[in-house]
Each structure stands twice: as C-alpha cells, then as structure tokens.
Design a protein around this motif. Structure first.
Motif, PDB file in Angstrom:
ATOM      1  N   ASP A  56       0.472  -2.710   5.925  1.00  0.00           N
ATOM      2  CA  ASP A  56       1.838  -2.265   5.601  1.00  0.00           C
ATOM      3  C   ASP A  56       2.006  -0.765   5.827  1.00  0.00           C
ATOM      4  N   TYR A  57       0.946  -0.039   5.641  1.00  0.00           N
ATOM      5  CA  TYR A  57       1.013   1.417   5.821  1.00  0.00           C
ATOM      6  C   TYR A  57      -0.385   1.964   6.066  1.00  0.00           C
ATOM      7  N   ILE A  58      -0.430   3.145   6.665  1.00  0.00           N
ATOM      8  CA  ILE A  58      -1.664   3.915   6.804  1.00  0.00           C
ATOM      9  C   ILE A  58      -1.365   5.345   6.353  1.00  0.00           C
ATOM     10  N   ILE A  59      -2.149   5.861   5.451  1.00  0.00           N
ATOM     11  CA  ILE A  59      -2.060   7.258   5.062  1.00  0.00           C
ATOM     12  C   ILE A  59      -3.084   8.016   5.890  1.00  0.00           C
ATOM     13  N   ASP A  60      -2.585   8.850   6.786  1.00  0.00           N
ATOM     14  CA  ASP A  60      -3.420   9.583   7.732  1.00  0.00           C
ATOM     15  C   ASP A  60      -3.688  10.983   7.183  1.00  0.00           C
ATOM     16  N   LEU A 101       3.050   4.793   9.518  1.00  0.00           N
ATOM     17  CA  LEU A 101       1.923   5.713   9.657  1.00  0.00           C
ATOM     18  C   LEU A 101       2.378   7.045   9.060  1.00  0.00           C
ATOM     19  N   ILE A 102       1.798   7.419   7.938  1.00  0.00           N
ATOM     20  CA  ILE A 102       2.245   8.576   7.177  1.00  0.00           C
ATOM     21  C   ILE A 102       1.267   9.720   7.385  1.00  0.00           C
ATOM     22  N   LEU A 103       1.734  10.761   8.078  1.00  0.00           N
ATOM     23  CA  LEU A 103       0.883  11.900   8.406  1.00  0.00           C
ATOM     24  C   LEU A 103       0.850  12.899   7.255  1.00  0.00           C
ATOM     25  N   MET A 104      -0.367  13.357   6.928  1.00  0.00           N
ATOM     26  CA  MET A 104      -0.537  14.312   5.838  1.00  0.00           C
ATOM     27  C   MET A 104      -1.405  15.495   6.219  1.00  0.00           C
ATOM     28  N   GLY A 105      -2.187  15.372   7.277  1.00  0.00           N
ATOM     29  CA  GLY A 105      -3.042  16.469   7.690  1.00  0.00           C
ATOM     30  C   GLY A 105      -2.248  17.573   8.363  1.00  0.00           C
ATOM     31  N   VAL A 106      -2.563  18.821   8.053  1.00  0.00           N
ATOM     32  CA  VAL A 106      -1.923  19.970   8.695  1.00  0.00           C
ATOM     33  C   VAL A 106      -2.633  20.225  10.020  1.00  0.00           C
ATOM     34  N   ILE A 107      -1.938  19.988  11.122  1.00  0.00           N
ATOM     35  CA  ILE A 107      -2.522  20.075  12.463  1.00  0.00           C
ATOM     36  C   ILE A 107      -1.667  21.021  13.299  1.00  0.00           C
ATOM     37  N   ASN A 108      -2.280  21.976  13.945  1.00  0.00           N
ATOM     38  CA  ASN A 108      -1.517  22.991  14.663  1.00  0.00           C
ATOM     39  C   ASN A 108      -1.457  22.755  16.170  1.00  0.00           C
ATOM     40  N   GLY A 143       6.020  11.702   8.013  1.00  0.00           N
ATOM     41  CA  GLY A 143       5.153  12.650   7.327  1.00  0.00           C
ATOM     42  C   GLY A 143       5.582  12.806   5.889  1.00  0.00           C
ATOM     43  N   SER A 144       4.727  13.381   5.117  1.00  0.00           N
ATOM     44  CA  SER A 144       5.036  13.651   3.721  1.00  0.00           C
ATOM     45  C   SER A 144       4.302  14.918   3.325  1.00  0.00           C
ATOM     46  N   PHE A 145       4.961  15.723   2.515  1.00  0.00           N
ATOM     47  CA  PHE A 145       4.390  17.011   2.144  1.00  0.00           C
ATOM     48  C   PHE A 145       4.267  17.119   0.634  1.00  0.00           C
ATOM     49  N   ILE A 146       3.063  17.274   0.160  1.00  0.00           N
ATOM     50  CA  ILE A 146       2.712  17.347  -1.274  1.00  0.00           C
ATOM     51  C   ILE A 146       3.638  16.453  -2.082  1.00  0.00           C
ATOM     52  N   GLY A 147       4.287  16.976  -3.113  1.00  0.00           N
ATOM     53  CA  GLY A 147       5.180  16.184  -3.938  1.00  0.00           C
ATOM     54  C   GLY A 147       6.025  17.111  -4.790  1.00  0.00           C
ATOM     55  N   SER A 148       7.053  16.565  -5.393  1.00  0.00           N
ATOM     56  CA  SER A 148       7.928  17.358  -6.243  1.00  0.00           C
ATOM     57  C   SER A 148       7.267  17.611  -7.594  1.00  0.00           C
TER      58      SER A 148
END
Length: 452
Positions: free
Chosen positions: A340-344, A365-372, A391-396
């Motif tokens: 159903d999902y992959i947390i990358d 596919l949820i991207l979380m790694g900081v890649i330049n 993508g998702s960035f930290i949280g509130s």
C-alpha cells in the motif's frame, strides 16, 4: 547594562507583546517589569534620585528631578505605576539575570569540513512567550551531516547543530501557559514560523515558507539560531513539547525528528488503519522508527535494503514481517504489486523504479531522505497503476504531541547509542558510514564542555 547609557536605570513595560525601554537617570539599579521574580529587598540602596513619572495606556514617560528620595517610597511609587516584579542591581544583571543575555558553550562547525569544536555564544533574553531550557541530551540526525558540511549549499558558520533536543525547563516567560520550571520538554527541527499563512493557519507550520530552523537560520531578532549540541536553548513555547511522564529523555530524543517524520505521512495520507501492507526502504534512524510505529498501527511491514546484513535485526529485534534485498530480482518480482505504501528513508541518490513496481494500484512512495541530486523514473511506472510519488517533511507540533502520546501508549522506544560530547565528531563519521544502531544520542548534560 540593559537598554540605556552606562549607569542608568531601565524601566521595562509590555504593550501588545512588545517591550518598551526607557532610560531614567544615572543609577546603579534596574527596575525589571518582566513577571519572573518577586522584588528582592537585598538589592535596594539607601537613596535613589526622585523621578516624576507619568503614564498612560500606551507609554510610560519619565523626567528626572535631582532630589534625594527614600528608596522604599520610590519603590512603592514604581510598583503602583508599573507593577514590576524585580528590582535588581546592575552587577546582578551583568552576572546573568533574566534580562541579560546568557553566555553558553556548544559544539560548532566553523567550515564545510564539518568538524565540531567548542564555541561560546549568547542566548537571547527570556521573552514573554519563551522557555529557557537546560539541554539534557540531543539526538544526531543524518541532516546534521548535510548541514555542517554544507551539502545543500546554504550553511552558515559558526553552526551549532542538533534538532532532537530534550531538556529541563529552567525559566518561562510571563505569557507561557503550557510549561513550568522542572518540566522535561523537547524541541525539534523548528523554532519559528509566520503564524499567518495557510500552512500556519492549518496547523502544519512545517510547510510555512517563513519557518525558522532550530539551527543554521536567522531568528526574528536577527541573530543566528543554534541547536542542541549546547548547554541551553531559549525557544518560543509554540515549538516546545512536553515529554510524557515516564519516557526516558534519551529514548525520547530521536522521536522529535525520526519518530514524527514517520508518523506524519501515515497520519496525513490515511495510513494509520490496521491491516495495511507497508514497506520501509532503508533501516537507519528514521527507518527503524518506521518499522516500530507502523507495526504498532497493525501493519504488515517489509523492510527493503540493499544488502542482507540487517535481516536479523529487522525481523528479530524490530519485529518486521519480511525482509527484501533490492538486488534479489526474483524476490522483488514476487513482492510486486503488493504494498500500500513505501516509506523511503534513503538519504542518497537511488533509483525509484524498482520500488514503484512493488506498489499496488494507488500505492504511495513517500520520500523522506534529503537528497541534493535529481531522482529519475520513467512516467509509465507511475501512470500504469495510478501510483503516487510524494514527500513528507517532519511533522507539525500537533502531530509531534500525538506521536509522543502514541509511543507512550504503545510502549515504543528508539534503539540508541548514547555518547558524550567529546565523541560527537566520531559519531558523525560513523553515521555517515551507516555504522550505528540506530541513532546516536549525545549526553549533553553529562558531558564537560571546555571553554575556548
């Protein structure tokens, strides 16, 4: 000396959350109107100069009349007009009162080598909505490496890193309502936001375009923000969270970044319900919390890695249901169209197509790694299955509080290696080599910081 010429008195009042300062006359004393302390009697002199004080609803004006006047009478007059809560000697202020910037020591990078060394800097005064925190410990995140080494091309030096901060409240401002001295609290990646944009109004301040990072940023007072590899921090109460009773500070630290980084997308994308099948790509600090949190939500979890070396840890120690080596083509084909999902969580460049093939229709596919560097994929991999790369960035702050309560309720903890401050440079080197299970936490309070 605060807010005036050398040897002057300063009267501090508050109006619409702004501090107004007026210099009164030559005197070795300060009248402090910030609610924090009761007026101490031991700092009163025999005589002050008498002042004619006028006030209205918005300002306080003063003119000096050089007539000797008893201290006690002047104090009563000042109390009646300004309702101050402290009268302190200038000497006391210079030694570190609440209205004097504090000088503290931390570990800072001074150039892109990323090497940290002792660094002395000042903290702002404790404002009305501020919490003054003595740092107990701080987690070490892979983002710290990116920042100290200027991998993203936006580093400011000197830089004190650290955004998984646990500490004890020492002092609170007059308008702080959620915390009191002695509370164990946490500070994550952010210390400020605009509070007026759509993201802020929606309680997702991590997406505010004017957010202020815990370090490597500029605060509203124009001074650089510095992180948790230091003795203390002063933080606006909005960006401070209470650590649940009974939760170990060292265990709680990684939750403030790694924990909420996983919790937030599961929460936002409706992936908290039991029975889902998820994948965790990369078994580091964020990945290992991903396994724990997702399993606690009732998901079937497959850990996906580039080698077989973490199989036992994933299955036996973290409780994953399956382990998949990405180079095993036969096994990858067997698992295709099942998740159903992959947390990358991978923080370096890597192909996306092998992992897109593992998703079901409408899988994410949820991207979380900081890649330049740019990531690539061919569009049919997404189109033929209506799959989503997001993508998702930290949280509130709200999600951070929810996540902490969830982890307390489920008895979740992070797997950590506690180190002292003198080991931080080695810890960063090991982290860059992925040589940690699974998060370094720096024992700041238990370390001896040497003055420069």
């Amino acid at each position: 000396m605060i807010g005036g010429k050398k040897g002057s008195i300063a009267i501090f009042t508050y109006h619409h959350r702004h501090r107004e300062t007026e210099s009164i006359t030559n005197s070795p004393f300060l009248l402090v109107c910030q609610p924090s302390h009761e007026p101490p009697s031991n700092h009163l002199s025999l005589f002050f100069s008498f002042f004619s004080i006028k006030s209205n609803s918005s300002t306080s004006q003063s003119s000096a009349i050089p007539t000797p006047f008893p201290t006690s009478s002047l104090l009563l007059l000042l109390l009646s007009v300004f309702n101050p809560l402290a009268v302190i000697s200038r000497q006391s202020a210079e030694m570190g009162s609440i209205d004097k910037e504090r000088t503290i020591v931390g570990l800072a990078a001074t150039d892109p080598s990323g090497h940290l060394s002792p660094y002395t800097f000042t903290l702002r005064n404790t404002g009305p909505e501020d919490v003054f925190i003595k740092v107990m410990c701080c987690g070490v995140c892979h983002t710290d490496i990116h920042q100290v080494k200027n991998d993203l091309g936006m580093s400011r030096y000197p830089m004190v890193p650290g955004h998984e901060v646990i500490g004890e409240v020492v002092e609170v401002g007059s308008e702080v309502t959620k915390f009191s001295a002695g509370d164990v609290v946490g500070v994550g990646c952010l210390v400020g936001c605009c509070r007026s944009c759509r993201a802020c109004d929606s309680d997702i301040e991590q997406y505010c375009n004017k957010k202020i990072w815990s370090y490597n940023d500029i605060y509203t007072d124009g001074k650089p923000t510095q992180g948790g590899f230091a003795e203390s921090m002063v933080v606006d109460q909005k960006f401070v969270v209470k650590i649940p009773d009974g939760m170990s500070p060292e265990q709680a630290a990684p939750l403030l970044c790694a924990g909420v980084t996983v919790y937030s997308p599961l929460n936002h994308f409706g992936l908290k319900k039991p029975g889902l099948r998820g994948g965790i790509l990369g078994l580091g600090g964020v990945g290992h919390m991903g396994v724990k949190i997702a399993k606690a939500m009732g998901h079937h979890i497959t850990v996906i890695s580039s080698s077989d070396k973490k199989r036992v840890e994933a299955l036996d120690h973290l409780g994953a249901d399956d382990y998949l080596v990405s180079s095993d083509a036969a096994k990858m084909q067997e698992v295709a169209d099942s998740l159903d999902y992959i947390i990358d969580t991978v923080p370096v460049n890597h192909p996306l197509e092998p992992y897109l093939s593992l998703l079901k229709v409408d899988g994410k596919l949820i991207l979380m790694g900081v890649i330049n560097t740019p990531l690539q994929f061919i569009s049919p991999m997404v189109m033929l299955g209506r799959k989503v790369i997001t993508g998702s960035f930290i949280g509130s702050m709200k999600e951070t509080e929810e996540m902490l309560d969830f982890c307390k309720e489920k008895g979740l903890s992070s797997m950590i290696e506690v180190v002292n401050m003198d080991y931080v440079n080695t810890a960063l080197e090991r982290l860059e080599k992925n040589d940690v299970r699974y998060r370094f936490v720096v024992d700041v309070a238990g370390s001896k910081l040497l003055q420069q």
